[in-house]
Design an enzyme around this catalytic site. Structure first.
Site, PDB file in Angstrom:
ATOM      1  N   SER A  12      36.973  31.083 119.643  1.00 39.93           N
ATOM      2  CA  SER A  12      36.401  29.898 118.995  1.00 39.93           C
ATOM      3  C   SER A  12      37.388  29.215 118.053  1.00 39.93           C
ATOM      4  O   SER A  12      37.550  27.997 118.083  1.00 39.93           O
ATOM      5  CB  SER A  12      35.119  30.270 118.247  1.00 39.93           C
ATOM      6  OG  SER A  12      35.373  31.247 117.265  1.00 39.93           O
ATOM      7  N   TRP A  13      38.084  30.000 117.221  1.00 39.77           N
ATOM      8  CA  TRP A  13      38.992  29.388 116.252  1.00 39.77           C
ATOM      9  C   TRP A  13      40.273  28.914 116.927  1.00 39.77           C
ATOM     10  O   TRP A  13      40.761  27.821 116.658  1.00 39.77           O
ATOM     11  CB  TRP A  13      39.285  30.366 115.118  1.00 39.77           C
ATOM     12  CG  TRP A  13      40.109  29.835 113.983  1.00 39.77           C
ATOM     13  CD1 TRP A  13      41.102  30.495 113.329  1.00 39.77           C
ATOM     14  CD2 TRP A  13      39.994  28.564 113.320  1.00 39.77           C
ATOM     15  NE1 TRP A  13      41.625  29.714 112.324  1.00 39.77           N
ATOM     16  CE2 TRP A  13      40.958  28.519 112.292  1.00 39.77           C
ATOM     17  CE3 TRP A  13      39.171  27.447 113.514  1.00 39.77           C
ATOM     18  CZ2 TRP A  13      41.140  27.423 111.455  1.00 39.77           C
ATOM     19  CZ3 TRP A  13      39.337  26.341 112.680  1.00 39.77           C
ATOM     20  CH2 TRP A  13      40.312  26.337 111.675  1.00 39.77           C
ATOM     21  N   ARG A  32      43.420  34.449 128.533  1.00 35.81           N
ATOM     22  CA  ARG A  32      43.557  35.455 129.588  1.00 35.81           C
ATOM     23  C   ARG A  32      42.693  35.134 130.810  1.00 35.81           C
ATOM     24  O   ARG A  32      43.047  35.440 131.940  1.00 35.81           O
ATOM     25  CB  ARG A  32      43.130  36.824 129.057  1.00 35.81           C
ATOM     26  CG  ARG A  32      43.965  37.366 127.925  1.00 35.81           C
ATOM     27  CD  ARG A  32      43.415  38.723 127.470  1.00 35.81           C
ATOM     28  NE  ARG A  32      44.005  39.168 126.226  1.00 35.81           N
ATOM     29  CZ  ARG A  32      45.147  39.838 126.140  1.00 35.81           C
ATOM     30  NH1 ARG A  32      45.819  40.121 127.236  1.00 35.81           N
ATOM     31  NH2 ARG A  32      45.627  40.227 124.962  1.00 35.81           N
ATOM     32  N   GLY A 134      41.788  29.700 105.207  1.00 37.79           N
ATOM     33  CA  GLY A 134      40.868  28.971 104.340  1.00 37.79           C
ATOM     34  C   GLY A 134      39.434  29.089 104.824  1.00 37.79           C
ATOM     35  O   GLY A 134      39.139  29.842 105.749  1.00 37.79           O
ATOM     36  N   ALA A 138      34.657  27.714 112.609  1.00 38.25           N
ATOM     37  CA  ALA A 138      35.153  26.954 113.757  1.00 38.25           C
ATOM     38  C   ALA A 138      34.190  25.867 114.228  1.00 38.25           C
ATOM     39  O   ALA A 138      34.586  24.726 114.456  1.00 38.25           O
ATOM     40  CB  ALA A 138      35.464  27.917 114.906  1.00 38.25           C
ATOM     41  N   LYS A 189      38.556  39.373 102.432  1.00 37.91           N
ATOM     42  CA  LYS A 189      37.207  38.822 102.209  1.00 37.91           C
ATOM     43  C   LYS A 189      36.225  39.202 103.311  1.00 37.91           C
ATOM     44  O   LYS A 189      35.006  39.166 103.109  1.00 37.91           O
ATOM     45  CB  LYS A 189      37.268  37.298 102.041  1.00 37.91           C
ATOM     46  CG  LYS A 189      37.904  36.528 103.189  1.00 37.91           C
ATOM     47  CD  LYS A 189      36.952  36.175 104.319  1.00 37.91           C
ATOM     48  CE  LYS A 189      37.714  35.646 105.515  1.00 37.91           C
ATOM     49  NZ  LYS A 189      36.864  35.332 106.670  1.00 37.91           N
ATOM     50  N   THR A 246      32.398  32.547 104.082  1.00 35.67           N
ATOM     51  CA  THR A 246      32.139  33.665 104.982  1.00 35.67           C
ATOM     52  C   THR A 246      30.947  34.501 104.539  1.00 35.67           C
ATOM     53  O   THR A 246      30.209  35.043 105.370  1.00 35.67           O
ATOM     54  CB  THR A 246      33.392  34.563 105.083  1.00 35.67           C
ATOM     55  OG1 THR A 246      34.537  33.735 105.304  1.00 35.67           O
ATOM     56  CG2 THR A 246      33.284  35.537 106.225  1.00 35.67           C
ATOM     57  N   SER A 252      29.339  33.188 110.396  1.00 34.36           N
ATOM     58  CA  SER A 252      30.412  34.160 110.170  1.00 34.36           C
ATOM     59  C   SER A 252      30.167  35.432 110.964  1.00 34.36           C
ATOM     60  O   SER A 252      29.093  36.033 110.890  1.00 34.36           O
ATOM     61  CB  SER A 252      30.498  34.499 108.677  1.00 34.36           C
ATOM     62  OG  SER A 252      31.155  35.732 108.475  1.00 34.36           O
ATOM     63  N   VAL A 277      35.658  39.267 117.973  1.00 37.52           N
ATOM     64  CA  VAL A 277      35.962  40.366 117.062  1.00 37.52           C
ATOM     65  C   VAL A 277      35.594  40.008 115.630  1.00 37.52           C
ATOM     66  O   VAL A 277      35.922  38.920 115.148  1.00 37.52           O
ATOM     67  CB  VAL A 277      37.472  40.704 117.124  1.00 37.52           C
ATOM     68  CG1 VAL A 277      37.845  41.745 116.081  1.00 37.52           C
ATOM     69  CG2 VAL A 277      37.839  41.190 118.529  1.00 37.52           C
TER      70      VAL A 277
END
Length: 333
Positions: A12-13, A32, A134, A138, A189, A246, A252, A277
Protein backbone atom coordinates in the site's frame (compact mmCIF):
# COMPACT_ATOMS: atom_id res chain seq x y z
CA UNK A 1 16.27 17.39 -15.71
CA UNK A 2 13.63 15.23 -14.06
CA UNK A 3 14.92 12.31 -12.03
CA UNK A 4 13.74 8.77 -12.85
CA UNK A 5 12.48 6.74 -9.89
CA UNK A 6 12.81 3.00 -9.36
CA UNK A 7 10.61 1.82 -6.48
CA UNK A 8 10.93 -1.69 -5.08
CA UNK A 9 7.75 -2.93 -3.38
CA UNK A 10 4.10 -3.09 -4.39
CA UNK A 11 2.31 -2.85 -1.02
CA UNK A 12 0.00 0.00 0.00
CA UNK A 13 2.68 2.53 0.93
CA UNK A 14 5.09 1.61 -1.86
CA UNK A 15 2.30 1.87 -4.43
CA UNK A 16 1.11 5.18 -2.96
CA UNK A 17 4.59 6.70 -3.09
CA UNK A 18 5.11 5.40 -6.64
CA UNK A 19 1.81 6.95 -7.71
CA UNK A 20 2.92 10.26 -6.17
CA UNK A 21 6.37 10.28 -7.77
CA UNK A 22 4.87 9.27 -11.14
CA UNK A 23 3.16 12.69 -11.19
CA UNK A 24 6.59 14.35 -11.14
CA UNK A 25 8.99 11.84 -12.71
CA UNK A 26 9.10 8.67 -14.76
CA UNK A 27 8.53 5.92 -12.18
CA UNK A 28 8.83 2.14 -12.44
CA UNK A 29 7.46 0.04 -9.58
CA UNK A 30 8.69 -3.50 -8.95
CA UNK A 31 6.29 -6.09 -7.49
CA UNK A 32 6.80 -9.84 -7.16
CA UNK A 33 3.30 -10.77 -8.27
CA UNK A 34 2.63 -10.79 -12.02
CA UNK A 35 -1.10 -10.23 -11.49
CA UNK A 36 -0.36 -7.09 -9.45
CA UNK A 37 1.95 -5.79 -12.17
CA UNK A 38 -0.62 -6.47 -14.89
CA UNK A 39 -3.34 -4.78 -12.85
CA UNK A 40 -1.24 -1.63 -12.32
CA UNK A 41 -0.25 -1.44 -16.00
CA UNK A 42 -3.65 -2.24 -17.48
CA UNK A 43 -6.20 -0.97 -14.96
CA UNK A 44 -4.11 1.58 -12.98
CA UNK A 45 -5.26 0.01 -9.71
CA UNK A 46 -3.88 -2.18 -6.92
CA UNK A 47 -7.09 -3.40 -5.33
CA UNK A 48 -5.46 -5.79 -2.86
CA UNK A 49 -3.62 -2.99 -1.07
CA UNK A 50 -5.45 0.19 -2.17
CA UNK A 51 -9.12 -0.66 -2.72
CA UNK A 52 -11.08 1.73 -4.97
CA UNK A 53 -7.98 3.86 -5.68
CA UNK A 54 -6.93 4.98 -9.16
CA UNK A 55 -3.18 5.20 -9.66
CA UNK A 56 -1.34 7.77 -11.77
CA UNK A 57 -1.70 6.52 -15.38
CA UNK A 58 1.97 7.06 -16.22
CA UNK A 59 3.11 4.67 -13.45
CA UNK A 60 4.81 1.58 -14.92
CA UNK A 61 5.02 -1.73 -13.04
CA UNK A 62 7.44 -4.60 -13.61
CA UNK A 63 8.38 -7.98 -12.13
CA UNK A 64 11.99 -7.31 -13.14
CA UNK A 65 14.22 -5.68 -10.52
CA UNK A 66 16.82 -5.02 -13.24
CA UNK A 67 14.33 -3.12 -15.42
CA UNK A 68 13.10 -1.16 -12.40
CA UNK A 69 16.47 0.12 -11.17
CA UNK A 70 18.98 0.08 -14.04
CA UNK A 71 18.14 3.58 -15.34
CA UNK A 72 16.84 5.05 -12.07
CA UNK A 73 18.32 8.26 -10.66
CA UNK A 74 16.86 7.48 -7.23
CA UNK A 75 15.97 4.10 -5.73
CA UNK A 76 13.09 3.86 -3.23
CA UNK A 77 12.92 0.77 -1.02
CA UNK A 78 9.27 0.01 -0.23
CA UNK A 79 9.71 -3.54 1.11
CA UNK A 80 9.29 -4.68 4.76
CA UNK A 81 12.30 -4.47 7.07
CA UNK A 82 12.94 -8.23 7.21
CA UNK A 83 12.98 -8.49 3.37
CA UNK A 84 15.02 -5.33 2.90
CA UNK A 85 18.52 -6.85 2.78
CA UNK A 86 17.55 -9.65 0.38
CA UNK A 87 15.87 -7.31 -2.11
CA UNK A 88 18.66 -4.73 -1.99
CA UNK A 89 21.28 -7.46 -2.57
CA UNK A 90 19.31 -8.60 -5.63
CA UNK A 91 19.10 -5.04 -6.95
CA UNK A 92 22.73 -4.15 -6.22
CA UNK A 93 24.31 -5.34 -9.51
CA UNK A 94 21.88 -3.22 -11.54
CA UNK A 95 22.06 0.11 -9.62
CA UNK A 96 24.29 2.80 -11.15
CA UNK A 97 27.04 4.38 -8.98
CA UNK A 98 26.21 7.12 -6.48
CA UNK A 99 22.42 6.85 -6.94
CA UNK A 100 20.57 7.85 -3.71
CA UNK A 101 18.62 5.06 -1.98
CA UNK A 102 15.60 6.01 0.13
CA UNK A 103 13.98 3.74 2.71
CA UNK A 104 10.22 3.64 3.37
CA UNK A 105 10.20 0.74 5.89
CA UNK A 106 9.53 1.49 9.57
CA UNK A 107 11.29 -1.38 11.27
CA UNK A 108 14.63 -2.79 12.42
CA UNK A 109 16.38 -5.91 11.14
CA UNK A 110 16.01 -8.66 13.75
CA UNK A 111 19.30 -10.47 13.11
CA UNK A 112 21.54 -7.37 13.26
CA UNK A 113 19.33 -4.79 15.07
CA UNK A 114 20.27 -2.39 12.24
CA UNK A 115 18.24 0.46 10.81
CA UNK A 116 17.51 0.23 7.07
CA UNK A 117 19.89 3.08 6.15
CA UNK A 118 22.66 1.21 7.98
CA UNK A 119 21.96 -1.79 5.74
CA UNK A 120 22.12 0.49 2.68
CA UNK A 121 25.49 1.83 3.83
CA UNK A 122 26.74 -1.72 4.42
CA UNK A 123 25.63 -3.17 1.08
CA UNK A 124 25.93 -0.05 -1.10
CA UNK A 125 28.77 2.09 0.28
CA UNK A 126 29.07 5.43 -1.49
CA UNK A 127 25.34 5.69 -2.20
CA UNK A 128 23.60 8.51 -0.27
CA UNK A 129 21.08 6.85 2.07
CA UNK A 130 17.92 8.42 3.45
CA UNK A 131 14.46 7.76 4.81
CA UNK A 132 11.01 9.10 3.91
CA UNK A 133 8.86 8.97 7.04
CA UNK A 134 6.18 10.73 9.07
CA UNK A 135 2.44 10.44 9.78
CA UNK A 136 1.67 8.82 6.45
CA UNK A 137 -1.42 6.61 6.26
CA UNK A 138 -1.29 5.37 2.68
CA UNK A 139 -4.99 5.39 1.85
CA UNK A 140 -5.56 8.96 3.08
CA UNK A 141 -2.59 10.28 1.12
CA UNK A 142 -3.58 8.45 -2.02
CA UNK A 143 -7.07 9.94 -1.90
CA UNK A 144 -5.60 13.44 -1.70
CA UNK A 145 -5.96 14.31 1.99
CA UNK A 146 -3.47 16.88 3.24
CA UNK A 147 -0.39 15.27 4.81
CA UNK A 148 3.22 15.99 5.60
CA UNK A 149 6.33 13.81 5.56
CA UNK A 150 10.05 14.16 6.23
CA UNK A 151 12.91 13.15 3.99
CA UNK A 152 15.97 12.69 6.18
CA UNK A 153 19.46 12.61 4.69
CA UNK A 154 22.85 13.72 5.94
CA UNK A 155 23.36 15.69 2.71
CA UNK A 156 20.93 18.64 2.71
CA UNK A 157 21.49 19.34 -0.99
CA UNK A 158 20.40 15.88 -2.10
CA UNK A 159 17.43 15.92 0.30
CA UNK A 160 16.29 19.26 -1.15
CA UNK A 161 16.51 17.87 -4.71
CA UNK A 162 14.39 14.88 -3.71
CA UNK A 163 11.73 17.07 -2.09
CA UNK A 164 10.47 17.89 -5.58
CA UNK A 165 10.34 14.20 -6.52
CA UNK A 166 8.09 13.22 -3.60
CA UNK A 167 5.97 16.36 -3.04
CA UNK A 168 2.62 16.31 -4.78
CA UNK A 169 -0.60 18.27 -4.32
CA UNK A 170 -1.44 18.34 -0.60
CA UNK A 171 1.42 15.95 0.25
CA UNK A 172 4.15 18.20 1.59
CA UNK A 173 7.69 16.97 2.24
CA UNK A 174 10.11 18.59 4.69
CA UNK A 175 13.85 17.90 5.04
CA UNK A 176 15.82 16.81 8.10
CA UNK A 177 19.48 15.83 8.61
CA UNK A 178 18.79 13.55 11.60
CA UNK A 179 18.57 10.21 9.78
CA UNK A 180 18.99 8.20 13.00
CA UNK A 181 16.19 9.99 14.86
CA UNK A 182 13.77 9.97 11.93
CA UNK A 183 14.30 6.28 11.23
CA UNK A 184 14.05 5.26 14.89
CA UNK A 185 10.90 7.35 15.41
CA UNK A 186 9.16 5.43 12.63
CA UNK A 187 10.28 2.04 13.91
CA UNK A 188 9.75 2.50 17.65
CA UNK A 189 6.30 4.08 17.48
CA UNK A 190 4.86 0.88 16.00
CA UNK A 191 5.18 -0.90 19.35
CA UNK A 192 3.35 1.94 21.11
CA UNK A 193 0.66 1.71 18.41
CA UNK A 194 0.11 -1.95 19.31
CA UNK A 195 -0.33 -0.88 22.95
CA UNK A 196 -2.81 1.83 21.93
CA UNK A 197 -4.75 -0.63 19.78
CA UNK A 198 -4.87 -3.11 22.67
CA UNK A 199 -6.42 -0.43 24.86
CA UNK A 200 -9.01 0.39 22.19
CA UNK A 201 -9.81 -3.28 21.62
CA UNK A 202 -10.29 -3.80 25.35
CA UNK A 203 -12.47 -0.65 25.63
CA UNK A 204 -9.97 0.93 28.01
CA UNK A 205 -11.09 4.42 26.98
CA UNK A 206 -9.77 7.69 25.58
CA UNK A 207 -7.80 8.56 28.71
CA UNK A 208 -5.84 5.33 28.47
CA UNK A 209 -5.00 5.99 24.83
CA UNK A 210 -3.80 9.51 25.67
CA UNK A 211 -1.63 8.16 28.48
CA UNK A 212 -0.12 5.46 26.22
CA UNK A 213 0.69 8.00 23.49
CA UNK A 214 2.22 10.49 25.93
CA UNK A 215 4.27 8.01 27.94
CA UNK A 216 5.07 6.11 24.76
CA UNK A 217 6.59 9.24 23.25
CA UNK A 218 8.78 9.67 26.34
CA UNK A 219 9.82 6.02 26.09
CA UNK A 220 10.78 5.98 22.42
CA UNK A 221 12.55 9.34 22.82
CA UNK A 222 14.73 7.96 25.62
CA UNK A 223 15.94 5.09 23.45
CA UNK A 224 16.18 7.26 20.34
CA UNK A 225 18.45 9.77 22.05
CA UNK A 226 20.57 7.00 23.57
CA UNK A 227 21.10 5.59 20.06
CA UNK A 228 22.18 8.93 18.61
CA UNK A 229 18.96 10.65 17.52
CA UNK A 230 18.30 14.32 18.23
CA UNK A 231 15.74 15.19 20.88
CA UNK A 232 13.82 17.69 18.73
CA UNK A 233 13.28 15.07 16.01
CA UNK A 234 11.03 13.04 18.31
CA UNK A 235 8.75 16.04 18.85
CA UNK A 236 8.33 16.55 15.11
CA UNK A 237 6.61 14.76 12.22
CA UNK A 238 8.87 11.69 12.37
CA UNK A 239 8.26 11.23 16.10
CA UNK A 240 5.15 12.65 17.72
CA UNK A 241 3.35 13.18 14.41
CA UNK A 242 3.78 9.60 13.28
CA UNK A 243 3.02 8.29 16.77
CA UNK A 244 -0.30 10.14 17.08
CA UNK A 245 -1.46 9.07 13.62
CA UNK A 246 -0.54 5.43 14.11
CA UNK A 247 -1.94 5.16 17.63
CA UNK A 248 -5.26 6.77 16.69
CA UNK A 249 -6.11 5.30 13.30
CA UNK A 250 -8.03 2.16 12.45
CA UNK A 251 -6.04 2.20 9.16
CA UNK A 252 -2.81 1.48 11.04
CA UNK A 253 -1.65 -2.14 10.73
CA UNK A 254 0.04 -2.04 14.14
CA UNK A 255 -3.01 -0.51 15.83
CA UNK A 256 -5.07 -3.26 14.16
CA UNK A 257 -2.86 -5.98 15.65
CA UNK A 258 -3.24 -4.44 19.10
CA UNK A 259 -6.99 -3.97 18.67
CA UNK A 260 -7.51 -7.63 17.77
CA UNK A 261 -5.31 -8.70 20.70
CA UNK A 262 -7.47 -6.51 22.93
CA UNK A 263 -10.53 -8.32 21.59
CA UNK A 264 -9.04 -11.66 22.55
CA UNK A 265 -7.61 -13.02 19.28
CA UNK A 266 -4.22 -14.73 19.30
CA UNK A 267 -1.27 -13.25 17.42
CA UNK A 268 -0.85 -16.01 14.82
CA UNK A 269 -4.49 -15.73 13.80
CA UNK A 270 -4.25 -11.94 13.48
CA UNK A 271 -1.06 -12.00 11.39
CA UNK A 272 -2.36 -14.76 9.10
CA UNK A 273 -5.48 -12.73 8.33
CA UNK A 274 -3.51 -9.61 7.30
CA UNK A 275 -2.44 -8.67 3.76
CA UNK A 276 0.60 -6.70 4.91
CA UNK A 277 3.29 -6.74 7.57
CA UNK A 278 2.80 -4.99 10.91
CA UNK A 279 6.42 -4.03 11.56
CA UNK A 280 5.93 -3.51 15.30
CA UNK A 281 5.39 -7.24 15.92
CA UNK A 282 8.96 -8.09 14.95
CA UNK A 283 10.50 -4.77 16.02
CA UNK A 284 9.35 -5.48 19.61
CA UNK A 285 11.96 -8.26 19.83
CA UNK A 286 14.78 -5.97 18.71
CA UNK A 287 13.72 -3.09 20.94
CA UNK A 288 13.88 -5.18 24.10
CA UNK A 289 17.45 -6.13 23.24
CA UNK A 290 18.35 -2.51 22.46
CA UNK A 291 16.78 -1.30 25.72
CA UNK A 292 19.09 -3.65 27.62
CA UNK A 293 22.14 -2.67 25.54
CA UNK A 294 21.57 1.04 26.12
CA UNK A 295 20.19 0.61 29.66
CA UNK A 296 16.96 2.43 28.81
CA UNK A 297 13.71 1.86 30.70
CA UNK A 298 10.85 0.95 28.32
CA UNK A 299 7.88 -0.34 30.38
CA UNK A 300 5.24 -0.10 27.62
CA UNK A 301 7.42 -1.92 25.09
CA UNK A 302 8.25 -4.54 27.71
CA UNK A 303 4.59 -5.29 28.39
CA UNK A 304 3.82 -5.49 24.65
CA UNK A 305 6.72 -7.91 24.21
CA UNK A 306 5.31 -10.10 26.98
CA UNK A 307 1.89 -10.19 25.29
CA UNK A 308 3.38 -10.96 21.86
CA UNK A 309 5.99 -13.52 22.89
CA UNK A 310 5.59 -14.66 26.49
CA UNK A 311 1.89 -15.42 26.72
CA UNK A 312 0.82 -12.48 28.89
CA UNK A 313 -2.79 -11.38 28.56
CA UNK A 314 -3.88 -7.85 27.73
CA UNK A 315 -5.21 -7.43 31.29
CA UNK A 316 -1.88 -8.55 32.72
CA UNK A 317 -0.10 -6.04 30.50
CA UNK A 318 -2.19 -3.12 31.73
CA UNK A 319 -1.84 -4.30 35.33
CA UNK A 320 1.90 -4.47 34.78
CA UNK A 321 1.93 -0.87 33.67
CA UNK A 322 -0.17 0.20 36.66
CA UNK A 323 2.18 -1.61 39.05
CA UNK A 324 5.18 0.05 37.46
CA UNK A 325 6.82 2.42 39.93
CA UNK A 326 5.39 5.93 39.56
CA UNK A 327 8.02 8.64 39.46
CA UNK A 328 8.04 12.26 38.44
CA UNK A 329 7.06 13.18 34.90
CA UNK A 330 10.03 14.79 33.24
CA UNK A 331 11.27 15.34 29.73
CA UNK A 332 13.09 12.34 28.27
CA UNK A 333 16.78 12.59 27.63
Amino acid sequence: MKLQVGLLGGGSWGTTVASLTAKNSKTILWARNQDTVDEINNDHTNEKYLPHAKLTHSLIASTSIKETVEEADVIVMGVPAQSFREVLEEAKPHIRPWVPIINLAKGLEISTKKRMTEIIEEIMPGHPAGVLTGPNLAKEIHFGNAAAAVIAMVDKTIASKLQDVFSSGLFRVYTNTDVIGCELGGALKNIIAIASGMGDGADAGENTRAAIITRGLAELTRLGIAMGGKKQTFYGLAGMGDLVATCSSTQSRNHHVGYELGKGKNLDQIVNEMNEVAEGVKTAKVVMELAKTYNVDMPISEQIYKVLYEGSTVNEAFKGLLRYEVGSEKEPG
